[in-house]
Design a protein around this motif. Structure first.
Motif, PDB file in Angstrom:
ATOM      1  N   LEU A 532      49.009  67.282  37.015  1.00 21.45           N
ATOM      2  CA  LEU A 532      47.755  67.602  37.699  1.00 21.45           C
ATOM      3  C   LEU A 532      46.550  67.163  36.867  1.00 21.45           C
ATOM      4  CD1 LEU A 532      48.675  71.110  39.116  1.00 21.45           C
ATOM      5  CD2 LEU A 532      47.971  69.140  40.490  1.00 21.45           C
ATOM      6  N   ILE A 533      46.607  67.398  35.559  1.00 20.52           N
ATOM      7  CA  ILE A 533      45.500  66.991  34.687  1.00 20.52           C
ATOM      8  C   ILE A 533      45.411  65.469  34.615  1.00 20.52           C
ATOM      9  CG2 ILE A 533      44.795  66.886  32.260  1.00 20.52           C
ATOM     10  CD1 ILE A 533      43.828  69.347  33.686  1.00 20.52           C
ATOM     11  N   ARG A 534      46.551  64.799  34.650  1.00 21.69           N
ATOM     12  CA  ARG A 534      46.520  63.333  34.669  1.00 21.69           C
ATOM     13  C   ARG A 534      45.755  62.828  35.891  1.00 21.69           C
ATOM     14  NH1 ARG A 534      48.757  59.167  37.002  1.00 21.69           N
ATOM     15  NH2 ARG A 534      50.012  60.474  38.368  1.00 21.69           N
ATOM     16  N   ILE A 535      45.971  63.473  37.031  1.00 21.83           N
ATOM     17  CA  ILE A 535      45.268  63.082  38.254  1.00 21.83           C
ATOM     18  C   ILE A 535      43.781  63.411  38.131  1.00 21.83           C
ATOM     19  CG2 ILE A 535      45.066  63.593  40.727  1.00 21.83           C
ATOM     20  CD1 ILE A 535      48.114  63.983  40.719  1.00 21.83           C
ATOM     21  N   VAL A 536      43.446  64.546  37.501  1.00 26.05           N
ATOM     22  CA  VAL A 536      42.044  64.891  37.281  1.00 26.05           C
ATOM     23  C   VAL A 536      41.368  63.824  36.422  1.00 26.05           C
ATOM     24  CG1 VAL A 536      40.502  66.514  36.102  1.00 26.05           C
ATOM     25  CG2 VAL A 536      42.328  67.379  37.572  1.00 26.05           C
ATOM     26  N   VAL A 537      42.041  63.406  35.351  1.00 27.49           N
ATOM     27  CA  VAL A 537      41.467  62.390  34.461  1.00 27.49           C
ATOM     28  C   VAL A 537      41.282  61.064  35.195  1.00 27.49           C
ATOM     29  CG1 VAL A 537      41.897  60.996  32.395  1.00 27.49           C
ATOM     30  CG2 VAL A 537      42.333  63.459  32.350  1.00 27.49           C
ATOM     31  N   GLU A 541      36.789  62.465  40.377  1.00 26.06           N
ATOM     32  CA  GLU A 541      35.607  62.384  41.254  1.00 26.06           C
ATOM     33  C   GLU A 541      35.960  61.897  42.667  1.00 26.06           C
ATOM     34  OE1 GLU A 541      36.255  58.283  39.705  1.00 26.06           O
ATOM     35  OE2 GLU A 541      36.386  60.324  38.900  1.00 26.06           O
ATOM     36  N   ARG A 542      37.216  61.498  42.891  1.00 28.93           N
ATOM     37  CA  ARG A 542      37.616  60.913  44.175  1.00 28.93           C
ATOM     38  C   ARG A 542      37.619  61.976  45.287  1.00 28.93           C
ATOM     39  NH1 ARG A 542      41.085  56.545  44.786  1.00 28.93           N
ATOM     40  NH2 ARG A 542      40.368  55.981  42.679  1.00 28.93           N
ATOM     41  N   ILE A 543      37.028  61.666  46.435  1.00 28.81           N
ATOM     42  CA  ILE A 543      36.998  62.591  47.566  1.00 28.81           C
ATOM     43  C   ILE A 543      38.363  62.590  48.251  1.00 28.81           C
ATOM     44  CG2 ILE A 543      35.914  63.140  49.777  1.00 28.81           C
ATOM     45  CD1 ILE A 543      34.101  63.503  47.340  1.00 28.81           C
ATOM     46  N   VAL A 544      38.943  63.783  48.428  1.00 27.14           N
ATOM     47  CA  VAL A 544      40.254  63.890  49.077  1.00 27.14           C
ATOM     48  C   VAL A 544      40.186  64.705  50.367  1.00 27.14           C
ATOM     49  CG1 VAL A 544      41.652  63.538  47.027  1.00 27.14           C
ATOM     50  CG2 VAL A 544      40.822  65.822  47.538  1.00 27.14           C
ATOM     51  N   VAL A 545      39.076  65.454  50.572  1.00 30.52           N
ATOM     52  CA  VAL A 545      38.885  66.205  51.816  1.00 30.52           C
ATOM     53  C   VAL A 545      37.472  65.930  52.312  1.00 30.52           C
ATOM     54  CG1 VAL A 545      38.726  68.473  52.895  1.00 30.52           C
ATOM     55  CG2 VAL A 545      40.501  68.032  51.185  1.00 30.52           C
ATOM     56  N   ASP A 546      37.359  65.468  53.530  1.00 31.18           N
ATOM     57  CA  ASP A 546      36.054  65.225  54.145  1.00 31.18           C
ATOM     58  C   ASP A 546      36.210  65.475  55.637  1.00 31.18           C
ATOM     59  OD1 ASP A 546      33.587  64.445  55.014  1.00 31.18           O
ATOM     60  OD2 ASP A 546      33.608  62.475  54.047  1.00 31.18           O
ATOM     61  N   GLU A 547      35.935  66.724  56.046  1.00 36.15           N
ATOM     62  CA  GLU A 547      36.159  67.097  57.438  1.00 36.15           C
ATOM     63  C   GLU A 547      35.147  68.150  57.877  1.00 36.15           C
ATOM     64  OE1 GLU A 547      40.186  68.339  57.318  1.00 36.15           O
ATOM     65  OE2 GLU A 547      39.751  70.263  56.368  1.00 36.15           O
ATOM     66  N   GLU A 548      35.058  68.341  59.155  1.00 31.85           N
ATOM     67  CA  GLU A 548      34.132  69.323  59.707  1.00 31.85           C
ATOM     68  C   GLU A 548      34.911  70.548  60.155  1.00 31.85           C
ATOM     69  OE1 GLU A 548      31.048  69.453  63.405  1.00 31.85           O
ATOM     70  OE2 GLU A 548      30.906  67.723  62.069  1.00 31.85           O
ATOM     71  N   ASP A 560      37.612  69.753  42.722  1.00 31.58           N
ATOM     72  CA  ASP A 560      37.356  70.879  43.628  1.00 31.58           C
ATOM     73  C   ASP A 560      38.643  71.327  44.317  1.00 31.58           C
ATOM     74  OD1 ASP A 560      34.645  70.741  43.055  1.00 31.58           O
ATOM     75  OD2 ASP A 560      34.248  69.309  44.675  1.00 31.58           O
ATOM     76  N   TYR A 561      39.457  70.360  44.733  1.00 31.94           N
ATOM     77  CA  TYR A 561      40.684  70.670  45.467  1.00 31.94           C
ATOM     78  C   TYR A 561      41.633  71.507  44.597  1.00 31.94           C
ATOM     79  CZ  TYR A 561      44.946  69.995  48.227  1.00 31.94           C
ATOM     80  OH  TYR A 561      46.089  70.203  48.965  1.00 31.94           O
ATOM     81  N   ILE A 562      41.870  71.054  43.369  1.00 30.03           N
ATOM     82  CA  ILE A 562      42.806  71.760  42.484  1.00 30.03           C
ATOM     83  C   ILE A 562      42.258  73.140  42.119  1.00 30.03           C
ATOM     84  CG2 ILE A 562      43.886  71.733  40.206  1.00 30.03           C
ATOM     85  CD1 ILE A 562      43.993  68.676  40.426  1.00 30.03           C
ATOM     86  N   ALA A 563      40.970  73.185  41.728  1.00 33.74           N
ATOM     87  CA  ALA A 563      40.377  74.464  41.327  1.00 33.74           C
ATOM     88  C   ALA A 563      40.363  75.440  42.496  1.00 33.74           C
ATOM     89  CB  ALA A 563      38.961  74.234  40.807  1.00 33.74           C
ATOM     90  N   GLY A 564      40.018  74.947  43.701  1.00 30.55           N
ATOM     91  CA  GLY A 564      39.974  75.821  44.866  1.00 30.55           C
ATOM     92  C   GLY A 564      41.345  76.325  45.265  1.00 30.55           C
ATOM     93  N   MET A 637      46.640  55.744  46.331  1.00 33.99           N
ATOM     94  CA  MET A 637      46.925  55.513  47.741  1.00 33.99           C
ATOM     95  C   MET A 637      47.516  56.759  48.398  1.00 33.99           C
ATOM     96  SD  MET A 637      48.644  51.742  47.285  1.00 33.99           S
ATOM     97  CE  MET A 637      49.268  51.664  48.959  1.00 33.99           C
ATOM     98  N   ARG A 638      47.940  57.710  47.618  1.00 28.78           N
ATOM     99  CA  ARG A 638      48.621  58.893  48.164  1.00 28.78           C
ATOM    100  C   ARG A 638      48.078  60.185  47.556  1.00 28.78           C
ATOM    101  NH1 ARG A 638      53.241  60.470  44.704  1.00 28.78           N
ATOM    102  NH2 ARG A 638      53.045  59.314  42.780  1.00 28.78           N
ATOM    103  N   LEU A 639      46.798  60.209  47.181  1.00 38.31           N
ATOM    104  CA  LEU A 639      46.232  61.374  46.500  1.00 38.31           C
ATOM    105  C   LEU A 639      46.390  62.678  47.289  1.00 38.31           C
ATOM    106  CD1 LEU A 639      42.993  60.253  44.614  1.00 38.31           C
ATOM    107  CD2 LEU A 639      45.050  61.289  43.667  1.00 38.31           C
ATOM    108  N   PRO A 640      45.979  62.730  48.550  1.00 33.44           N
ATOM    109  CA  PRO A 640      46.135  63.998  49.278  1.00 33.44           C
ATOM    110  C   PRO A 640      47.581  64.472  49.310  1.00 33.44           C
ATOM    111  CG  PRO A 640      44.670  62.515  50.467  1.00 33.44           C
ATOM    112  CD  PRO A 640      45.302  61.705  49.370  1.00 33.44           C
ATOM    113  N   GLU A 641      48.487  63.533  49.596  1.00 32.65           N
ATOM    114  CA  GLU A 641      49.921  63.874  49.632  1.00 32.65           C
ATOM    115  C   GLU A 641      50.409  64.363  48.264  1.00 32.65           C
ATOM    116  OE1 GLU A 641      53.976  61.276  49.308  1.00 32.65           O
ATOM    117  OE2 GLU A 641      52.266  60.376  50.329  1.00 32.65           O
ATOM    118  N   LEU A 642      49.990  63.659  47.219  1.00 29.81           N
ATOM    119  CA  LEU A 642      50.431  63.997  45.873  1.00 29.81           C
ATOM    120  C   LEU A 642      49.886  65.350  45.429  1.00 29.81           C
ATOM    121  CD1 LEU A 642      51.933  63.071  43.331  1.00 29.81           C
ATOM    122  CD2 LEU A 642      49.861  61.895  42.613  1.00 29.81           C
ATOM    123  N   LEU A 643      48.602  65.596  45.694  1.00 35.90           N
ATOM    124  CA  LEU A 643      48.003  66.874  45.311  1.00 35.90           C
ATOM    125  C   LEU A 643      48.643  68.039  46.055  1.00 35.90           C
ATOM    126  CD1 LEU A 643      44.235  65.908  45.093  1.00 35.90           C
ATOM    127  CD2 LEU A 643      45.683  66.676  43.209  1.00 35.90           C
TER     128      LEU A 643
END
Length: 707
Positions: A532-537, A541-548, A560-564, A637-643
Motif C-alpha cells: 500500500l505504501i509503495r502505491i502511495v509513493v 496524487e493520482r485520482i482514483v474516485v471522481d463521481e457525483e 485519500d482513498y487509503i486513509a478514508g 492501469m489498475r489502481l482502483p482494482e488494486l487498491l
C-alpha cells in the motif's frame, strides 16, 4: 539543518547518470545504462542506471536508490552529508534552517573543536615534513618501520616537537582559543594556569571518524627523543568529539573496501592497520588496544556482517580474541579467527608479505569461532572430565547469544561432533541458557519498571502545577521492534501478486499463521502495508474516485482513498514507519502541487527517502485481458482494482486475527466460570464471522476459511 528547498534543488540538479559515472564506467543499453557494481566484485555487469526514473540498482547485491542514496552508500556518508556532497558537485549554495539556541551552542562547539583538531593535525604534519627535528626523528622513525611516504601522507601521520608547549603557544598566536585546546584534549592546564601540550616529543597518529573528521590523536613516545616520559602511548581523552568506545582507528580509510569485500579484519594497533594498508589489504580497522565494545561492533556491522579477528599467536593474543567473540556473536556477526605465527603481529607479518600472500595465509588459517574455541579449550582441558564439562558450558554460553536460530543449530551440530557430545543434550543446554538469559533480562526490565514507578510516585506526590498532572508512564507498552519481522523487506519489483507456496492461498494467509503464533501484528501486516505504501509513493496524487453522490462531486486521490478506507473501520497501519509515511502524505495530499514520488524521495528523513527509492520501479502482473493471450498490465492501469483488493485483504487479515484471538480466548480454562464474558465473546465471534464471510466473498478465491 539543511532546509527542504535546498534538498529539493539538489535532487533536481543531481542527474543519476552523471553522479554514478564519477565512480562507474557506464554503457548505454536501451533506455538505461549498465556497468559493474561498485559495491561488490563482479565480472558481468549487473548495475543498472535509469535516467528516466533517476535511480540505480544492482540486480545482484540489491543496492541502489537515487543519487543521494548512491553517494551515501559509496562514500559511506549520512543523508545530510551526501546532500552536501552533491551540492558541492553542482555548485548549489546550502541554506540551513535556523537552529534553536541549544542546537546552535552544541553545533558551534563541535565545529570549533573540529577546526582546532584539523589545525593541530596539519601542524603535526608540517612539523614532520618540514621541520628538521620532525624529519630527523619522526620521519626517520616511520621510515624505519617500513612505511612509505605516500602511506605516511595518506594516514596524515605527524610529529610533535620536543617542546612541552609549542603547539599551545603557536595555536594561541594564530587565534585559537585556549578553552578549545583544552576541550579537545590537545593540551592540559598546569597549576600555574599555563597550557602544556599532551603529545610533545611523540610521533602522532590522527584518529578519523567514519566521515573523515579528525576527532582524536594517539602519540607514541620515542626514547631517543624524549626522556622522563613513562607511557609509551598517549591518547586523547574523552571529549565532545571523541568517545573511545565508539571509534575505530582506520574506519574512514577502510569503509569502502569493507563494503566491497563484504569483510572486515580487526587488529589491535595503529601500525597494524597502516602496514596492512601498505601491503594492499585495506578492509582493516583497529580497536586501538582497548577491549572491543558493542558500539564498535555496530559500527563495523554497518558495512559488513563478516569479521575476521587477526591477533598475535601468543597467549595474550589468544585471550584477546576470546574476549570479543561473544559480543560479536550477540550482534549477529559472522566471526572467524586467524592467529598469526608465533612472534608475528599483523604489522610485522604485513611488512614481510604482499597482499596476495597475506590473504592466502588468512584463507588457509582462519577458522570459525566454534572450532577455534573448542580446540583451544580442549587443549587446556585435556582428559580432565571437570574441565571438559566447564569447556562445554563455556561454548554453550557462546552459542546461546547468537540471535539467529538457524545459525545456532548449525553451530550445535558442529560442536557436538567436535566434543563428541549428543546433539540433543547440547540443544537442551543452549535452550536452558537462553531461558536463563531471558529470565535475567526480564527481571532487570521489571526492576527498571519498578524504579520508574517509584520515580513517578515521587513526582506525583511533589507539589506541581495543577494544570499539568503527573503521568504514570510505566504502563505504556514498548513500541514494536522491526527486527521481529519474519521476512526481509521485499525488493522493488516484488508484489503481492507473485506466486505463493502451494499451502498458502494468499500473502496474508502465510503471515497470519506466523503472527498468531507470535502475537506480532507488525509482522503479519508488513507485506500488505508495504504494498500500500509503495502505491502511495508511486501514485499518491493520482485520482482514483471522481463521481457525483447525492448531487455532490466526490474526488479522492490514492492517499485519500487509503486513509478514508482505514478511518471508516477505525483501523490504522501497524508498521511504525509505514504509518508515519501515510500520515505525512495525508497532511500534504490536498496541496495542488503535491507529487508523492518527489515528496518522499526528497524527504528530510533519510530512512523514508531510502524506502521510497526502493519503491519507485513499476510493478507488473499478468492479467487475463482475453482468453487468447496474456498481456502485461501495469499498476497505474489498475489502481482502483488494486487498491480495492489490497484494502479488502488488509481488513480480511484484521478480522482473521481478531477471530483467532477471540476463539483462543474462549478456550481459556479460567473463563469457564465467567458466563457473561463467554456470551460476550460468542457474540463478538458471530459478528466477526459475518464480517469475515462478507470480506471473503468480496475477495473471491484468494482466501480460504480461517478455521
Amino acid at each position: 539543518m539543511i532546509d527542504q528547498s535546498t534538498i529539493d534543488r539538489v535532487l533536481d540538479a543531481a542527474q543519476i547518470v552523471d553522479v554514478v559515472s564519477d565512480f562507474v564506467t557506464l554503457k548505454k543499453r536501451g533506455v538505461n545504462y549498465i556497468g559493474l557494481c561498485p559495491f561488490h566484485d563482479e565480472r558481468t555487469p549487473s548495475f543498472s542506471v535509469s535516467p528516466s526514473k533517476g535511480i540505480c540498482k544492482c540486480f545482484s547485491c540489491g543496492k541502489g536508490g537515487n543519487a543521494v542514496h548512491f553517494i551515501m552508500e559509496h562514500e559511506q556518508l549520512s543523508y545530510h552529508s551526501a546532500i552536501r556532497w552533491l551540492a558541492k558537485k553542482y555548485h548549489i549554495e546550502i541554506k540551513e534552517r535556523e537552529l534553536s539556541e541549544e542546537e546552535k551552542t552544541a553545533q558551534n562547539l563541535r565545529e570549533s573543536l573540529l577546526v582546532v583538531n584539523q589545525y593541530a593535525s596539519q601542524y603535526f604534519q608540517d612539523i614532520l615534513h618540514t621541520h628538521s627535528e620532525g624529519q630527523n626523528i619522526g620521519l626517520s622513525y616511520f621510515r624505519s618501520r617500513g612505511f612509505r611516504d605516500d602511506i605516511i601522507k595518506k594516514f596524515q601521520l605527524g610529529y610533535s616537537l620536543n617542546k612541552p608547549a609549542d603547539l599551545a603557544q603557536t595555536a594561541q598566536k594564530k587565534g585559537y582559543q585556549a578553552d578549545f585546546l583544552l576541550k579537545t584534549g590537545l593540551c592540559y592546564q598546569k597549576e600555574d594556569g599555563t597550557l602544556h601540550d599532551r603529545f610533545w616529543g611523540r610521533v602522532i597518529f590522527p584518529v578519523h571518524s567514519v566521515s573523515g573528521n579528525v576527532v582524536a590523536f594517539g602519540g607514541r613516545v620515542l626514547n631517543t627523543a624524549t626522556k622522563h616520559v613513562q607511557m609509551k602511548y598517549v591518547n586523547s581523552p574523552e571529549s565532545e568529539l571523541y568517545h573511545k568506545s565508539k571509534e575505530l582507528y582506520g574506519i574512514y580509510f577502510a569503509k569502502q573496501s569493507i563494503v566491497k569485500q563484504d569483510r572486515c579484519f580487526l587488529v589491535e594497533g595503529y601500525t597494524d592497520v597502516i602496514s596492512m594498508h601498505q601491503s594492499g589489504i585495506e578492509n582493516v580497522v583497529a580497536s586501538s588496544g582497548t577491549a572491543l565494545t558493542h558500539d564498535q561492533i555496530r559500527l563495523i556491522h554497518r558495512f559488513t556482517n563478516h569479521i575476521t579477528l587477526l591477533y598475535d599467536g601468543d597467549p595474550a593474543g589468544i585471550k584477546a580474541s576470546l574476549r570479543g567473540i561473544d559480543m560479536l556473536l550477540e550482534e549477529g556477526m559472522s566471526v572467524k579467527i586467524c592467529l598469526l605465527p608465533d612472534g608475528e603481529d599483523p604489522d610485522s607479518f604485513a611488512r614481510k608479505h604482499n597482499a596476495t600472500d597475506f590473504q592466502a595465509y588468512i584463507n588457509t588459517h582462519e577458522v570459525d569461532f566454534i572450532t577455534f574455541k573448542t580446540n583451544l579449550l580442549l587443549e587446556e582441558a585435556g582428559k580432565d572430565p571437570m574441565k571438559r564439562a566447564s569447556l562445554i558450558g563455556s561454548i554453550v554460553k557462546s552459542i546461546a547469544v547468537i540471535p539467529d536460530q538457524i545459525v545456532r543449530s548449525v553451530y550445535i551440530k558442529e560442536c557436538g561432533k567436535l566434543l563428541e557430545v549428543e546433539e540433543k543434550l547440547l540443544v537442551q543446554s543452549v535452550s536452558e541458557e537462553i531461558k536463563k538469559t531471558k529470565s535475567e533480562k526480564e527481571r532487570e526490565e521489571q526492576r527498571q519498571k519498578e524504579r520508574a514507578s517509584r520515580q513517578n510516585t515521587a513526582l506525583a506526590s511533589a507539589p506541581q502545577d495543577s494544570s499539568f498532572p503527573a503521568i504514570d508512564t510505566s504502563s505504556i507498552p514498548p513500541l514494536p521492534e522491526t527486527e521481529l519481522l519474519p521476512v526481509e523487506p521485499m525488493a522493488a519489483e516484488e508484489n503481492l501478486s507473485a506466486p505463493m507456496p502451494s499451502h498458502y492461498t494468499s500473502p496474508e494467509e502465510m503471515y497470519a499463521t506466523l503472527a498468531v503464533r507470535r502475537g506480532d501484528r507488525v509482522s503479519a501486516f508488513y507485506p500488505i502495508e508495504k504494498e500500500l505504501i509503495r502505491i502511495v509513493v508511486r501514485y499518491g496524487e493520482r485520482i482514483v474516485v471522481d463521481e457525483e453522490i447525492d448531487g455532490e462531486r466526490q474526488v479522492y486521490n490514492v492517499v485519500d482513498y487509503i486513509a478514508g478506507s482505514l478511518a471508516m473501520d477505525e483501523l490504522s497501519f501497524y508498521v511504525p514507519l509505514f504509518s508515519r509515511m501515510l500520515e505525512e502524505a495525508m497532511q500534504v495530499a490536498g496541496n495542488p502541487d503535491f507529487v508523492a514520488e518527489k515528496f518522499f524521495l526528497s524527504h528530510i528523513d533519510a530512512e523514508i527517502s531510502r524506502v521510497a527509492a526502493t519503491m519507485v520501479s513499476d510493478n507488473y502482473m499478468l492479467s487475463r485481458l482475453s482468453t487468447e493471450q496474456y498481456k502485461y498490465k501495469t499498476d497505474d492501469m489498475r489502481l482502483p482494482e488494486l487498491l480495492d483488493r489490497l484494502m479488502t485483504d488488509f481488513k480480511l487479515l484484521y478480522v482473521k486475527l481478531e477471530l483467532k484471538e477471540k476463539t483462543n480466548a474462549l478456550k481459556e480454562p479460567s473463563l469457564q466460570a465467567d458466563t457473561e464474558r463467554i456470551f460476550q465473546l460468542m457474540k463478538e465471534i458471530k459478528d466477526l464471522q459475518e464480517a469475515y464471510n462478507s470480506l471473503a466473498r468480496r475477495a473471491g478465491d484468494r482466501v480460504v476459511d480461517p478455521f
